[in-house]
Motif scaffolding. Sequence first.
Motif, short mmCIF file in Angstrom:
data_model
loop_
_atom_site.label_atom_id
_atom_site.label_comp_id
_atom_site.label_asym_id
_atom_site.label_seq_id
_atom_site.Cartn_x
_atom_site.Cartn_y
_atom_site.Cartn_z
N ALA A 3 33.28 38.70 38.98
CA ALA A 3 33.52 39.95 38.26
C ALA A 3 34.09 41.02 39.18
O ALA A 3 34.81 41.92 38.74
N ALA A 4 33.79 40.92 40.48
CA ALA A 4 34.29 41.90 41.44
C ALA A 4 35.72 41.61 41.87
O ALA A 4 36.32 42.39 42.61
N GLY A 5 36.27 40.47 41.41
CA GLY A 5 37.66 40.16 41.71
C GLY A 5 37.87 39.13 42.79
O GLY A 5 39.01 38.93 43.23
N CYS A 6 36.81 38.48 43.25
CA CYS A 6 36.96 37.43 44.27
C CYS A 6 37.62 36.21 43.63
O CYS A 6 37.04 35.58 42.73
N VAL A 7 38.82 35.88 44.06
CA VAL A 7 39.59 34.81 43.43
C VAL A 7 38.91 33.47 43.58
O VAL A 7 38.87 32.66 42.65
N PHE A 8 38.36 33.23 44.76
CA PHE A 8 37.68 31.94 45.02
C PHE A 8 36.17 32.17 45.08
O PHE A 8 35.50 31.83 46.06
N LEU A 35 31.86 44.82 47.70
CA LEU A 35 32.46 46.10 48.06
C LEU A 35 33.87 45.95 48.63
O LEU A 35 34.52 46.95 48.91
N GLY A 36 34.32 44.70 48.82
CA GLY A 36 35.68 44.47 49.28
C GLY A 36 35.82 44.18 50.75
O GLY A 36 36.94 44.06 51.25
N ILE A 37 34.71 44.05 51.46
CA ILE A 37 34.78 43.70 52.88
C ILE A 37 35.25 42.25 53.00
O ILE A 37 34.79 41.38 52.25
N PRO A 173 46.76 43.67 50.46
CA PRO A 173 45.47 43.67 49.78
C PRO A 173 44.52 44.69 50.41
O PRO A 173 44.57 44.92 51.62
N PRO A 174 43.68 45.32 49.61
CA PRO A 174 42.74 46.31 50.14
C PRO A 174 41.90 45.78 51.31
O PRO A 174 41.56 46.53 52.23
N GLU A 175 41.55 44.49 51.26
CA GLU A 175 40.76 43.91 52.34
C GLU A 175 41.42 44.13 53.69
O GLU A 175 40.76 44.42 54.68
#
Length: 260
Positions: A3-8, A35-37, A173-175
């Motif tokens: 749900a947070a957008g992690c593709v894998f 949190l995107g870290i 990518p934000p990461e």
Amino acid sequence: MRAAGCVFAEDEAELLLSGAPSADALAAMVERRVLGIPLEHVVGWAEFHGRRVAVDPGVFVPRRRTEFLVDQAIGLGRRSAARTGRPPVVVDLCCGSGAVGAVLAAALGRIELYAADIEPAAVRCARRTLAAAGGEVFAGDLFDALPAGLRGRIDVLVANVPYVPTEEVGLLPPEAREHEPLVALDGGADGLDVLRRVTAAAPAWLAPEGQLLVETSERQAPRAVEAFTRHGLLPRVTGSDELYATVVIGTRPATGEGTP
């Protein structure tokens, strides 16, 4: 995580489950990832060329495409050793975590290994990574960081320089743009500022027939070749469609200083 957008998400969840020492630690790791870290900063390592390489927070994460750069350097290191009859002198410039140097040391066996980076966090991380291989890691800006005694002695010089054009950094990518050092990403107006600095100084540091290897993009390769040629290096371009990787390799001529 999905749900947070992690593709894998499923694969990442397995890594977190296997690496967390407790339920509380797992919860904290999942929260950081949501949190995107970058996953590599969360678990503390990256998979690179079949090895786990430590990656501290704030340190550039080695990309899989750079494995192609390493493969080229391994081949050149072996040929150098066969030609000279001695362990090759290898330098990992813009070393980040030290991933490239670690793989080269493992593949080539006996080498004289040096690395450098301008980021203090990267230098600390690389020193731990390369300690087992006897590698020395220096802090500073490109060649300014290296011992003067290396001038004219380097057989294989790997420089994984930043090559993202400044105006395109915001498209990453934000990461990457939020958690990796900007100096490891931003290559200037056309992405080749640091590459040009490296090619300008490299001939004085390379041994006769020494090789400089730099990763770039396919569209930047022609201008990169111009920079190599301008400073007396004999360039060739090679690439991998599978890894979407492009590498420019420049040879210092056997005689002279390699400059026109």
